[in-house]
Scaffold this active site. Sequence first.
Site, PDB file in Angstrom:
ATOM      1  N   ARG A  43      10.524  -1.339  -5.060  1.00  0.00           N
ATOM      2  CA  ARG A  43       9.337  -1.442  -5.923  1.00  0.00           C
ATOM      3  C   ARG A  43       9.257  -0.159  -6.755  1.00  0.00           C
ATOM      4  O   ARG A  43       9.579   0.911  -6.236  1.00  0.00           O
ATOM      5  CB  ARG A  43       8.043  -1.625  -5.111  1.00  0.00           C
ATOM      6  CG  ARG A  43       7.905  -2.993  -4.455  1.00  0.00           C
ATOM      7  CD  ARG A  43       6.518  -3.176  -3.839  1.00  0.00           C
ATOM      8  NE  ARG A  43       5.510  -3.526  -4.828  1.00  0.00           N
ATOM      9  CZ  ARG A  43       4.195  -3.633  -4.533  1.00  0.00           C
ATOM     10  NH1 ARG A  43       3.769  -3.399  -3.315  1.00  0.00           N
ATOM     11  NH2 ARG A  43       3.325  -3.969  -5.475  1.00  0.00           N
ATOM     12  N   GLN A  91      -5.628  -8.810  -2.417  1.00  0.00           N
ATOM     13  CA  GLN A  91      -5.609  -7.815  -1.330  1.00  0.00           C
ATOM     14  C   GLN A  91      -7.023  -7.421  -0.902  1.00  0.00           C
ATOM     15  O   GLN A  91      -7.252  -7.078   0.259  1.00  0.00           O
ATOM     16  CB  GLN A  91      -4.849  -6.543  -1.782  1.00  0.00           C
ATOM     17  CG  GLN A  91      -3.354  -6.714  -1.905  1.00  0.00           C
ATOM     18  CD  GLN A  91      -2.923  -7.100  -3.306  1.00  0.00           C
ATOM     19  OE1 GLN A  91      -3.664  -7.745  -4.042  1.00  0.00           O
ATOM     20  NE2 GLN A  91      -1.722  -6.733  -3.681  1.00  0.00           N
ATOM     21  N   ASN A 109      -3.041   2.575 -10.065  1.00  0.00           N
ATOM     22  CA  ASN A 109      -3.470   1.853  -8.857  1.00  0.00           C
ATOM     23  C   ASN A 109      -3.471   0.371  -9.221  1.00  0.00           C
ATOM     24  O   ASN A 109      -3.190  -0.024 -10.365  1.00  0.00           O
ATOM     25  CB  ASN A 109      -4.854   2.340  -8.403  1.00  0.00           C
ATOM     26  CG  ASN A 109      -5.219   1.805  -7.029  1.00  0.00           C
ATOM     27  OD1 ASN A 109      -4.430   1.887  -6.088  1.00  0.00           O
ATOM     28  ND2 ASN A 109      -6.397   1.227  -6.894  1.00  0.00           N
ATOM     29  N   LYS A 110      -3.803  -0.447  -8.267  1.00  0.00           N
ATOM     30  CA  LYS A 110      -3.757  -1.910  -8.446  1.00  0.00           C
ATOM     31  C   LYS A 110      -4.421  -2.337  -9.756  1.00  0.00           C
ATOM     32  O   LYS A 110      -5.476  -1.820 -10.126  1.00  0.00           O
ATOM     33  CB  LYS A 110      -4.446  -2.562  -7.246  1.00  0.00           C
ATOM     34  CG  LYS A 110      -4.505  -4.059  -7.245  1.00  0.00           C
ATOM     35  CD  LYS A 110      -3.175  -4.735  -7.448  1.00  0.00           C
ATOM     36  CE  LYS A 110      -2.120  -4.331  -6.447  1.00  0.00           C
ATOM     37  NZ  LYS A 110      -0.755  -4.744  -6.869  1.00  0.00           N
ATOM     38  N   GLY A 116       0.867  -1.175   0.000  1.00  0.00           N
ATOM     39  CA  GLY A 116       0.000   0.000   0.000  1.00  0.00           C
ATOM     40  C   GLY A 116       0.903   1.225   0.000  1.00  0.00           C
ATOM     41  O   GLY A 116       1.827   1.314   0.826  1.00  0.00           O
ATOM     42  N   ALA A 117       0.623   2.164  -0.913  1.00  0.00           N
ATOM     43  CA  ALA A 117       1.576   3.254  -1.144  1.00  0.00           C
ATOM     44  C   ALA A 117       1.967   4.028   0.126  1.00  0.00           C
ATOM     45  O   ALA A 117       3.167   4.181   0.396  1.00  0.00           O
ATOM     46  CB  ALA A 117       1.010   4.198  -2.214  1.00  0.00           C
ATOM     47  N   ASP A 156      -1.442   4.681  -6.307  1.00  0.00           N
ATOM     48  CA  ASP A 156      -0.003   4.491  -6.102  1.00  0.00           C
ATOM     49  C   ASP A 156       0.816   5.645  -6.657  1.00  0.00           C
ATOM     50  O   ASP A 156       1.917   5.920  -6.183  1.00  0.00           O
ATOM     51  CB  ASP A 156       0.468   3.175  -6.719  1.00  0.00           C
ATOM     52  CG  ASP A 156       0.027   2.031  -5.833  1.00  0.00           C
ATOM     53  OD1 ASP A 156      -1.121   1.585  -5.985  1.00  0.00           O
ATOM     54  OD2 ASP A 156       0.805   1.636  -4.950  1.00  0.00           O
TER      55      ASP A 156
END
Length: 352
Positions: free
Chosen positions: A94, A203, A254-255, A50-51, A244
């Site tokens: 990452r 998640q 984002n995801k 999670g950012a 993110d």
Amino acid sequence: MKRLKTIGWSDSKECVRLIDQTLLPEEIRYIYADNLDAMYHAIKVLQVRGAPAIGIAAAYGLYLGVRDFGGDEGDITAFLNYADERAAYLSTARPTAVNLFWAINRIKKFTHDNSAGAGDVNTLKKLMLDEAHRILDEDRKMCRAIGERGFELLKDKPCILTHCNAGGLATSEFGTALAPIYVGQEKGVTFKVFADETRPLLQGARITALELSEAGIPVTVICDNMSAAVMATGQVKACIVGADRIAANGDTANKIGTYGLALIAAAHNVPFYVAAPSSTFDLSIPDGTKIPIEERGREEVAFWGEKKTVPDKAEVFNPSFDVTPSKLITAIITEKGVIKPPYTENIVKILG
Ligand code: MRU
């Protein structure tokens, strides 16, 4: 109501305490990161994820990385070079969540700016740890402010759909996309939440559903490919997701699956909100095409637990994030205000 704290500093152990998120929801196990390699590993394998939580982890990680500086106490220049090297290494953990780089750069700049005043290496190390504590504390305040602002937008929308986990377990405490739900709970307003399971690492199912159900908030898990069918029933009044990295024009990484969800929301006239702190904006990037997208390993897609689900001769493509074009985003909720289109002008106006 039980709220799980995913990251914090342990004074007694002098290291960072993390919930190992890879083990959720079956087991809540704490791990203790007491050196840079442990923190690098925790970020890389998503023990912490999670950012905003990655940003906090990086801030502490850099402190842990310089704690073992073996040089001369009085040689500040050697210490700064060492800190810069450790920062460069940590930056490779990452690629997509900009909070990682934001936090590393903040600690780096802070260290350089305070090096002359500190006088010696030990004092400077202590100041770095204080700055990491401040990053955690500010995140807590930013998430609460996002929650208050988001609640005003969502309070007449009692059923929402979210993707991945942008809750307390992805931040210091309160979350971004889930913060308005928690604020609602404090004010006696109950939201019903649909949580996409979020393939391949689940998640949404493992983490969002865990934290919401532990908090007593009604949550229903659906497979990612069910969200169109659920939205077609008319129950979902808004989608809200985290981010993110947000480019200068509002395009949002984002995801993986977020972009598809935004298209589905648009097709059903359901408002689509992004909730993120200012630390998730990257105004050096003009639009989403320039956001680096992490690709992860084949095994995340090709196995279901121990069971192989993809034949060996088939290729697997596993991008961990996608970019939602800003034209599909109704508003971006930040701690400083709610940003509406046109994003290029309004992001600068609100973030300052
Ligand atoms: O790969 P992950 O689990 O780190 O991805 C997390 C997300 O995409 C979240 O939605 C995002 O970081 C926002 S967290 C408040």
